[in-house]
Design a protein around this motif. Structure first.
Motif, PDB file in Angstrom:
ATOM      1  N   PHE A 191       0.909  -1.207  -0.027  1.00  0.00           N
ATOM      2  CA  PHE A 191      -0.066   0.190   0.059  1.00  0.00           C
ATOM      3  C   PHE A 191       0.674   1.225   0.098  1.00  0.00           C
ATOM      4  CE2 PHE A 191      -4.076  -1.885   2.602  1.00  0.00           C
ATOM      5  CZ  PHE A 191      -4.023  -3.010   1.572  1.00  0.00           C
ATOM      6  N   ASP A 236      -6.139  -3.588   7.019  1.00  0.00           N
ATOM      7  CA  ASP A 236      -6.113  -4.030   5.908  1.00  0.00           C
ATOM      8  C   ASP A 236      -4.455  -3.764   5.553  1.00  0.00           C
ATOM      9  OD1 ASP A 236      -6.327  -4.500   3.209  1.00  0.00           O
ATOM     10  OD2 ASP A 236      -7.907  -3.277   2.821  1.00  0.00           O
ATOM     11  N   ASP A 277      -2.833  -9.764  -0.503  1.00  0.00           N
ATOM     12  CA  ASP A 277      -3.853  -8.625   0.272  1.00  0.00           C
ATOM     13  C   ASP A 277      -4.910  -9.348   1.298  1.00  0.00           C
ATOM     14  OD1 ASP A 277      -5.252  -6.244   0.605  1.00  0.00           O
ATOM     15  OD2 ASP A 277      -6.085  -6.035  -1.384  1.00  0.00           O
ATOM     16  N   HIS A 337      -4.705  -4.246  -7.711  1.00  0.00           N
ATOM     17  CA  HIS A 337      -5.789  -4.409  -8.242  1.00  0.00           C
ATOM     18  C   HIS A 337      -5.781  -4.542  -9.681  1.00  0.00           C
ATOM     19  CE1 HIS A 337      -7.005  -1.292  -4.898  1.00  0.00           C
ATOM     20  NE2 HIS A 337      -7.322  -2.448  -4.541  1.00  0.00           N
ATOM     21  N   GLU A 344     -13.636  -9.145  -0.291  1.00  0.00           N
ATOM     22  CA  GLU A 344     -13.491  -8.277   0.918  1.00  0.00           C
ATOM     23  C   GLU A 344     -14.728  -7.574   1.369  1.00  0.00           C
ATOM     24  OE1 GLU A 344     -10.933  -5.084   0.547  1.00  0.00           O
ATOM     25  OE2 GLU A 344     -10.390  -5.367  -1.456  1.00  0.00           O
TER      26      GLU A 344
HETATM   27  N1  MF3 Z   1      -6.295  -3.025   0.432  1.00  0.00           N
HETATM   28  C1  MF3 Z   1      -7.288  -2.115  -0.470  1.00  0.00           C
HETATM   29  C2  MF3 Z   1      -7.899  -3.070  -1.167  1.00  0.00           C
HETATM   30  O1  MF3 Z   1      -8.102  -4.070  -0.765  1.00  0.00           O
HETATM   31  C3  MF3 Z   1      -6.613  -1.115  -0.815  1.00  0.00           C
HETATM   32  C4  MF3 Z   1      -5.768  -0.137  -0.205  1.00  0.00           C
HETATM   33  S1  MF3 Z   1      -5.499   1.356  -0.736  1.00  0.00           S
HETATM   34  C5  MF3 Z   1      -4.083   1.894  -0.568  1.00  0.00           C
HETATM   35  O2  MF3 Z   1      -8.028  -2.977  -2.503  1.00  0.00           O
HETATM   36  F1  MF3 Z   1      -4.068   3.057  -1.040  1.00  0.00           F
HETATM   37  F2  MF3 Z   1      -4.159   1.859   0.828  1.00  0.00           F
HETATM   38  F3  MF3 Z   1      -3.400   0.935  -0.981  1.00  0.00           F
END
Ligand code: MF3
Ligand code: CO
Length: 249
Positions: free
Chosen positions: A57, A95, A106, A176, A202
């Motif tokens: 992140f 997270d 993730d 993503h 999630e």
């Molecule tokens: N963990 C988040 C997801 O599951 C995304 C975090 S956004 C960030 O999609 F900018 F913090 F990385």
């Protein structure tokens, strides 16, 4: 574009996911009244780095930390801070992601700080259970809508609401990837699930309204009615033998 992973790629992803799971475990173990979210973030960062991985992140779209730590009515993307002290009774969602060998793991979970209210416990338990309902539905030959339907039915039957503005996602060399994995849907609809797909499921589940809003820090997402929210996430692989959870130690 959906990227199907080879068995070799799946075993590399498994290593990244193992680190992400361990980091989430140590971060969760650190949740207690009096600890700051900044301290928990640095525990997670040190774990990830000690295992030769990179906090996924950090610097993603300018994100300033290793973990997102979201308390009570904060749904997701809470920014850790050394000024934010966890209190007894808080519901703390963590997270985080780890990148290893170029692949991302993730995962997220909600933790209790001290004794939490019975409704907070029920929300958190239901959200965790709904993640496993979604995972069970992630079988080759099925459809993306099967996953979201399983999650939303489980939570809505118990009186909770499903956040619709944010979703799960494909995951691989990028955090993503396609497809998007909503926590609601129609059985038999959406993208076909195939062996080699790796996705992050999630559920973000609220006690009151499903509506959320973004705070002025540009990141933190809160419930519109100020009621509690919970969040659990695993990275999984769809295989010929069924769904395999990758984010476990
Ligand atoms: N963990 C988040 C997801 O599951 C995304 C975090 S956004 C960030 O999609 F900018 F913090 F990385
Ligand atoms: Co995710």
């Amino acid at each position: 574009m959906i990227v199907l992973k080879t068995n070799r790629e799946l075993s590399l992803m498994r290593e990244a996911c193992r680190v992400a799971a361990g980091a989430l475990r140590v971060a969760g173990e650190a949740v207690e009244p009096g600890v700051t979210t900044g301290e928990i973030d640095s525990i997670a960062r040190k774990y990830i780095e000690k295992h030769g991985a990179i906090p996924t992140f950090y610097h993603y779209n300018g994100y300033p930390a290793t973990a997102c730590i979201s308390i009570n009515d904060e749904v997701i993307h809470g920014i850790p801070s050394n000024k934010r002290v966890i209190k007894a009774g808080d519901l703390v969602s963590i997270d985080l992601g780890a990148t290893l060998h170029g692949y991302v793991g993730d995962n997220a979970a909600t933790f209790a700080a001290g004794d939490i209210s019975p409704e907070a416990k029920r929300l958190s338990d239901t959200t965790r259970e709904s993640l496993y309902e979604g995972i069970k539905a992630a079988v080759a030959g099925g459809r993306i809508g099967d996953i979201g339907f399983a999650i939303s039915r489980y939570c809505e039957d118990r009186g909770f609401s499903v956040v619709r503005d944010y979703t799960g996602h494909g995951v691989g060399t990028q955090m993503h990837e396609d497809p998007s994995v909503p926590n609601f849907g129609t059985p038999g609809r959406g993208v076909r699930l195939l062996p080699g797909m790796t996705i992050a499921i999630e559920p973000m589940i609220n006690l009151g309204t499903a509506d959320v809003r973004k705070m002025s820090d540009g990141w933190t997402i809160k419930t519109r009615d100020g009621k509690l929210s919970a969040h659990f996430e695993h990275t999984i692989a769809i295989t010929p033998d069924g769904p395999k959870i990758l984010t476990v130690e």
